[in-house]
Design a protein around this motif. Sequence first.
Motif, PDB file in Angstrom:
ATOM      1  N   THR A  31      50.467  29.203  43.510  1.00 24.87           N
ATOM      2  CA  THR A  31      49.734  30.234  42.695  1.00 24.87           C
ATOM      3  C   THR A  31      48.384  30.127  43.170  1.00 24.87           C
ATOM      4  O   THR A  31      47.896  29.203  42.880  1.00 24.87           O
ATOM      5  CB  THR A  31      50.118  30.168  41.214  1.00 24.87           C
ATOM      6  N   SER A  32      47.702  31.450  43.005  1.00 20.13           N
ATOM      7  CA  SER A  32      46.227  31.524  43.463  1.00 20.13           C
ATOM      8  C   SER A  32      45.574  32.514  42.728  1.00 20.13           C
ATOM      9  O   SER A  32      46.305  33.565  42.167  1.00 20.13           O
ATOM     10  CB  SER A  32      45.821  31.735  44.858  1.00 20.13           C
ATOM     11  N   PHE A  33      44.442  32.366  42.229  1.00 18.06           N
ATOM     12  CA  PHE A  33      43.561  33.528  41.492  1.00 18.06           C
ATOM     13  C   PHE A  33      42.693  34.164  42.482  1.00 18.06           C
ATOM     14  O   PHE A  33      42.240  33.842  43.664  1.00 18.06           O
ATOM     15  CB  PHE A  33      42.592  32.794  40.537  1.00 18.06           C
ATOM     16  N   GLY A  34      42.393  35.674  42.205  1.00 27.00           N
ATOM     17  CA  GLY A  34      41.406  36.162  43.065  1.00 27.00           C
ATOM     18  C   GLY A  34      40.901  37.505  42.235  1.00 27.00           C
ATOM     19  O   GLY A  34      41.540  37.818  41.168  1.00 27.00           O
ATOM     20  N   THR A  35      39.990  38.291  42.737  1.00 31.77           N
ATOM     21  CA  THR A  35      39.724  39.274  42.252  1.00 31.77           C
ATOM     22  C   THR A  35      40.509  40.605  42.312  1.00 31.77           C
ATOM     23  O   THR A  35      40.736  41.366  41.407  1.00 31.77           O
ATOM     24  CB  THR A  35      38.253  39.750  42.507  1.00 31.77           C
ATOM     25  N   ASP A  36      41.314  40.513  43.260  1.00 27.47           N
ATOM     26  CA  ASP A  36      42.419  41.597  43.297  1.00 27.47           C
ATOM     27  C   ASP A  36      43.529  40.681  44.090  1.00 27.47           C
ATOM     28  O   ASP A  36      43.439  39.607  44.383  1.00 27.47           O
ATOM     29  CB  ASP A  36      42.147  42.820  44.277  1.00 27.47           C
ATOM     30  N   PHE A  37      44.748  41.356  44.108  1.00 26.36           N
ATOM     31  CA  PHE A  37      46.076  40.611  44.764  1.00 26.36           C
ATOM     32  C   PHE A  37      45.712  40.162  46.130  1.00 26.36           C
ATOM     33  O   PHE A  37      46.190  39.408  46.424  1.00 26.36           O
ATOM     34  CB  PHE A  37      47.369  41.422  44.289  1.00 26.36           C
TER      35      PHE A  37
END
Length: 423
Positions: free
Chosen positions: A388-394
């Motif tokens: 699982t990762s975070f980002g400003t968009d997918f």
Amino acid sequence: MNILILGSGGREHAIAWKLNQSKKLQQLYVAPGNAGTAQIAKNIPIGVNDFASIRAFVLENEVNMVIVGPEDPLVNGIHDYFLEDNDLKAIPVIGPQKMAATLEGSKEFAKEFMMRHDIPTARYESFTSVNVEEGYKFLETLNPPYVLKADGLAAGKGVVILNNLEEAKTELRAMLVDEKFGSASSTVVIEEFLDGIELSVFVLTDGTNYKVLPTAKDYKRIGEGDTGLNTGGMGAISPVPFADETLMHKIEQQIVKPTVEGLKRDNLPYKGFIFIGLIKVGEEPKVIEYNVRLGDPETEVVLPRIKNDLVSLFQAVANGSLDKLDLELDERTTTTVMTVSGGYPGNYEKGKKIKGIESITDSLVFHAGTTLKDGSVVTNGGRVMAITSFGTDFKSALKISYKNVEKLSFEGINYRKDIGFDL
Ligand code: AMP
Ligand code: GLY
């Protein structure tokens, strides 16, 4: 608080990871858990449906709350089992009682519930072996593709979608008369095909109040471009980019509210998660299914976006005060990519050594089918590990998930390289 989680997948690892951040937590147990939960909690070798052993463990270890991951124990009545036992009844269980869990346990029950409460869903009729002929006639009134659903739990395989009328009739007969899915298909729901894009909405309710949790979209087929066999889920994204304010308003007013109010009106006690599977047809949301738990791998993208203390949320569910809490969300996008065993969802081998986990530093690693063998993490299921990762968009989040998936290795490793392809 001492808390026991029931289950052993990526969902349960994500719940454990989130609970573990709470100052209110003293001791966390997971039954039976996996190699990931073993790092942050104590795994207990008890099956999720072994209520007598769960009872003994809870009393012996002064467990103060039980979180039920999968649907099975809920449909089997674990919450009622606690309420009916004088020594257990004061210990909150997060997950609905047996009657309400029938929303997932029986498609016919769910459809009748939606009809009763005017919740938008596909037109349907249900049939048993005594009226197969009427089933054929109903199929003749529909346009292809034909959607046939085994009424009961069939390990995610009970929905068959066919383009050809004769094939649909043959399938209906196989389900009803030849018991293709055992007793799960002794009743079959036939429904109108809904053409649109799918999304899932998760709701946490104390039976009266509710919180709409982040939306998610999962990718169920094994093959790229949504082809091949169904799996438990190969990846997920949250939030769903097309779930804008207008759509979410409709979902809340037409679906979430009437669902929570309907449960209350029907006297179906519900303290836990409601997972609403939806299709957006044109601009209108329609329900395809209810699940009485969180999704897997959706949990691996939904929980990381919730900033609240999860123990506090569960306490509010238990004592009916969810309205006193405000949900705080991380506005960023999360993505998860599920690595699976070679051959899954067909036959696959277990016990393959997993390498590279420690080199992943900028993603969350949620174990699903893993176990410890001689001090090493090895594969122990079809779905092995979610990144699982975070980002400003997918797209930016996915880039990080894929970069880290490439660091993982085990014999036969497979994953979908096109999560989010349809967005
Ligand atoms: P279910 O087990 O009810 O979630 O169904 C499995 C999958 O079948 C769903 O995720 C949808 O992709 C598809 N499906 C179920 N019902 C319908 C429907 N009425 N129209 C179109 N697709 C459907
Ligand atoms: N990922 C779908 C489910 O949990 O049912």
